[in-house]
Design an enzyme around this catalytic site. Structure first.
Site, PDB file in Angstrom:
ATOM      1  N   THR A  28       0.831  -1.370  -0.173  1.00  0.00           N
ATOM      2  CA  THR A  28       0.444  -0.145   0.061  1.00  0.00           C
ATOM      3  C   THR A  28       0.936   1.342   0.497  1.00  0.00           C
ATOM      4  OG1 THR A  28      -2.321   1.703   0.664  1.00  0.00           O
ATOM      5  CG2 THR A  28      -0.039  -0.096   2.339  1.00  0.00           C
ATOM      6  N   ASN A  29       0.606   2.486   0.094  1.00  0.00           N
ATOM      7  CA  ASN A  29       1.084   3.837   0.737  1.00  0.00           C
ATOM      8  C   ASN A  29       0.608   4.159   1.110  1.00  0.00           C
ATOM      9  OD1 ASN A  29      -0.950   5.703  -0.328  1.00  0.00           O
ATOM     10  ND2 ASN A  29      -1.007   3.782  -2.703  1.00  0.00           N
ATOM     11  N   HIS A  30       0.583   5.382   1.412  1.00  0.00           N
ATOM     12  CA  HIS A  30       0.581   6.773   2.950  1.00  0.00           C
ATOM     13  C   HIS A  30      -0.685   7.625   2.276  1.00  0.00           C
ATOM     14  CE1 HIS A  30       4.163   4.603   5.349  1.00  0.00           C
ATOM     15  NE2 HIS A  30       4.983   5.529   4.123  1.00  0.00           N
TER      16      HIS A  30
END
Length: 233
Positions: A28-30
């Site tokens: 995933t990412n932030h």
């Protein structure tokens, strides 16, 4: 008094996507979804009928609009393709993962003494590019994407956006998990140089920014239709 987006359908994507590796892990990412949620709420407050396609976030669900919850990039793509044809304004604020694991493990991947692991990744659907290639020819749909500043001008042209919002996550007060943002707004060139039109907007609250972006995108749509904001009743 009529609101600026009365009668318009607005489609917004927000948040990250998650790509499963096995039943307990994912890539995933932030992204927190704050920018996309602010846009969806502002569109609602400006009178639009809003569909928000949201990746996994820890934000309260907005009221007064339709929310489609998704997890993966493929699920977000499917939701966008379902709703895009009826959208007058589309703003892609989600941070969609470019790649997913080619083969998701059925069971938790165990270490078993290994010091490294290799994952094969394959490309996810390019949702913004798909939308840009499926806009109606009559100019009744306006499309806005988000990008990092380093590739924004290229993305604006190649993905057939009417507007592109670029920011730099290293700028204090910009990017993920903040309540403010600092953006550069690009629109396609209308001159012989081919260079995009560029506006640098100072740091502002994401809700204020959301309203300004929506008003600008709605004006672009009217221009594409050969109208002006004064033509609205």
């Amino acid at each position: 008094k009529p609101l600026p987006l009365d009668g318009l359908q607005v489609l917004v994507t927000a948040g990250p996507t998650q790509e499963a590796m096995d039943p307990v892990r994912y890539l995933t990412n932030h992204s927190t979804g704050k920018m996309g949620y602010a846009i969806a709420e502002a569109a609602r407050d400006l009178g639009a009928q809003v569909t928000l396609v949201s990746g996994p976030v820890a934000l309260d669900e907005p009221t007064g609009l339709e929310v489609r919850h998704v997890t993966s990039a493929q699920q977000m793509f499917d939701a966008v393709t379902e709703h895009f044809a009826t959208a007058d304004l589309t703003i892609m604020a989600a941070a969609v993962g470019d790649f997913r694991v080619a083969e998701v493990a059925n069971d938790k991947i165990k270490k078993n003494g290994r010091t490294s692991i290799t994952l094969e990744l394959v490309a996810n659907p390019d949702i913004l590019a798909w939308a840009g290639s499926h806009k109606k020819a009559d100019g009744s749909q306006a499309l806005c994407g988000f990008a990092m500043e380093i590739n924004a001008a290229k993305k604006l042209a190649h993905k057939h956006c009417d507007m592109l919002v670029a920011n730099n996550l290293r700028d204090p007060g910009a990017g993920f998990a903040t309540d403010t943002n600092i953006v550069t707004v690009m629109t396609p060139a209308n001159n012989a140089t081919g260079a995009p039109n560029i506006e640098h907007w100072e740091k502002m609250d994401k809700h204020e920014l959301a309203e300004r972006l929506l008003i600008k995108l709605a004006a672009i749509r009217l221009s594409n239709l050969g109208q002006s904001p004064d033509d609205q009743t």
